[in-house]
Design a protein around this motif. Structure first.
Motif, PDB file in Angstrom:
ATOM      1  N   PHE A  45       0.776  -1.233   0.000  1.00 56.49           N
ATOM      2  CA  PHE A  45       0.000   0.000   0.000  1.00 56.49           C
ATOM      3  C   PHE A  45       0.809   1.286   0.000  1.00 56.49           C
ATOM      4  CE2 PHE A  45      -2.937  -3.102   1.835  1.00 56.49           C
ATOM      5  CZ  PHE A  45      -4.003  -2.940   0.967  1.00 56.49           C
ATOM      6  N   LEU A  46       2.077   1.224   0.347  1.00 59.15           N
ATOM      7  CA  LEU A  46       2.875   2.440   0.445  1.00 59.15           C
ATOM      8  C   LEU A  46       4.042   2.399  -0.522  1.00 59.15           C
ATOM      9  CD1 LEU A  46       3.038   2.778   4.330  1.00 59.15           C
ATOM     10  CD2 LEU A  46       1.438   3.863   2.762  1.00 59.15           C
ATOM     11  N   ASP A  47       4.316   3.552  -1.123  1.00 61.37           N
ATOM     12  CA  ASP A  47       5.498   3.680  -1.977  1.00 61.37           C
ATOM     13  C   ASP A  47       6.712   3.803  -1.084  1.00 61.37           C
ATOM     14  OD1 ASP A  47       3.815   3.799  -4.182  1.00 61.37           O
ATOM     15  OD2 ASP A  47       3.754   5.993  -4.158  1.00 61.37           O
ATOM     16  N   ASP A  48       7.862   3.397  -1.570  1.00 61.69           N
ATOM     17  CA  ASP A  48       9.101   3.551  -0.807  1.00 61.69           C
ATOM     18  C   ASP A  48       9.359   5.016  -0.475  1.00 61.69           C
ATOM     19  OD1 ASP A  48       9.612   0.847  -0.739  1.00 61.69           O
ATOM     20  OD2 ASP A  48      10.889   0.895  -2.513  1.00 61.69           O
ATOM     21  N   ASP A  49       8.932   5.921  -1.360  1.00 61.06           N
ATOM     22  CA  ASP A  49       9.151   7.349  -1.142  1.00 61.06           C
ATOM     23  C   ASP A  49       8.311   7.895   0.006  1.00 61.06           C
ATOM     24  OD1 ASP A  49      10.876   7.289  -3.265  1.00 61.06           O
ATOM     25  OD2 ASP A  49       9.400   8.042  -4.700  1.00 61.06           O
ATOM     26  N   SER A  50       7.177   7.252   0.319  1.00 60.68           N
ATOM     27  CA  SER A  50       6.296   7.771   1.354  1.00 60.68           C
ATOM     28  C   SER A  50       6.646   7.252   2.742  1.00 60.68           C
ATOM     29  CB  SER A  50       4.838   7.414   1.037  1.00 60.68           C
ATOM     30  OG  SER A  50       4.639   6.020   1.139  1.00 60.68           O
ATOM     31  N   LEU A  51       7.545   6.258   2.826  1.00 64.53           N
ATOM     32  CA  LEU A  51       7.932   5.719   4.122  1.00 64.53           C
ATOM     33  C   LEU A  51       8.952   6.630   4.786  1.00 64.53           C
ATOM     34  CD1 LEU A  51       8.395   1.946   3.250  1.00 64.53           C
ATOM     35  CD2 LEU A  51       6.502   2.984   4.496  1.00 64.53           C
ATOM     36  N   PRO A  52       8.874   6.732   6.127  1.00 67.96           N
ATOM     37  CA  PRO A  52       9.890   7.531   6.814  1.00 67.96           C
ATOM     38  C   PRO A  52      11.275   6.931   6.599  1.00 67.96           C
ATOM     39  CG  PRO A  52       8.220   6.730   8.356  1.00 67.96           C
ATOM     40  CD  PRO A  52       7.930   6.130   7.007  1.00 67.96           C
ATOM     41  N   GLU A  53      12.282   7.773   6.559  1.00 70.68           N
ATOM     42  CA  GLU A  53      13.640   7.277   6.358  1.00 70.68           C
ATOM     43  C   GLU A  53      14.070   6.427   7.540  1.00 70.68           C
ATOM     44  OE1 GLU A  53      16.644   9.968   5.118  1.00 70.68           O
ATOM     45  OE2 GLU A  53      15.201  11.214   4.065  1.00 70.68           O
ATOM     46  N   LYS A  54      14.760   5.340   7.242  1.00 72.50           N
ATOM     47  CA  LYS A  54      15.276   4.481   8.296  1.00 72.50           C
ATOM     48  C   LYS A  54      16.557   5.084   8.846  1.00 72.50           C
ATOM     49  CE  LYS A  54      13.331   0.378   6.206  1.00 72.50           C
ATOM     50  NZ  LYS A  54      13.603  -0.863   5.531  1.00 72.50           N
ATOM     51  N   GLN A  55      16.677   5.069  10.161  1.00 67.87           N
ATOM     52  CA  GLN A  55      17.867   5.605  10.770  1.00 67.87           C
ATOM     53  C   GLN A  55      18.876   4.493  10.980  1.00 67.87           C
ATOM     54  OE1 GLN A  55      16.670   7.497  14.345  1.00 67.87           O
ATOM     55  NE2 GLN A  55      15.568   9.130  13.315  1.00 67.87           N
ATOM     56  N   ASN A  56      20.126   4.791  10.709  1.00 66.74           N
ATOM     57  CA  ASN A  56      21.196   3.825  10.893  1.00 66.74           C
ATOM     58  C   ASN A  56      21.959   4.204  12.148  1.00 66.74           C
ATOM     59  OD1 ASN A  56      23.201   1.989  10.700  1.00 66.74           O
ATOM     60  ND2 ASN A  56      23.976   2.659   8.722  1.00 66.74           N
ATOM     61  N   PHE A  57      21.960   3.319  13.134  1.00 72.37           N
ATOM     62  CA  PHE A  57      22.617   3.595  14.404  1.00 72.37           C
ATOM     63  C   PHE A  57      23.970   2.914  14.508  1.00 72.37           C
ATOM     64  CE2 PHE A  57      19.268   5.934  16.179  1.00 72.37           C
ATOM     65  CZ  PHE A  57      18.071   5.358  15.784  1.00 72.37           C
TER      66      PHE A  57
END
Length: 69
Positions: free
Chosen positions: A56-68
């Motif tokens: 249901f969601l485009d990759d562009d609409s997802l919040p950015e994943k944070q890399n810790f």
């Protein structure tokens, strides 16, 4: 703001949390952030959630994943 379910297009959504909605027609849960749907889950029989973001969601609409790292 009146949202529709991205799966069945119904307005019959109930609030289950501060930023969470539930569709009474197709049994999916929506997570909102800034009035946008950021996660979509199917509620399984045992109460667990299965992600439907890829449907249901485009990759562009997802919040950015944070890399810790």
């Amino acid at each position: 703001m009146l949202l529709r379910c991205p799966n069945c297009n119904s307005h019959d959504l109930g609030r289950v949390g501060t930023n969470q909605l539930y569709c009474w027609h197709c049994y999916i849960e929506l997570v909102l952030e800034n009035d946008r749907i950021v996660h979509v889950y199917q509620v399984e029989e045992d109460g667990s959630l299965t992600s439907l973001n890829d449907l249901f969601l485009d990759d562009d609409s997802l919040p950015e994943k944070q890399n810790f790292a």
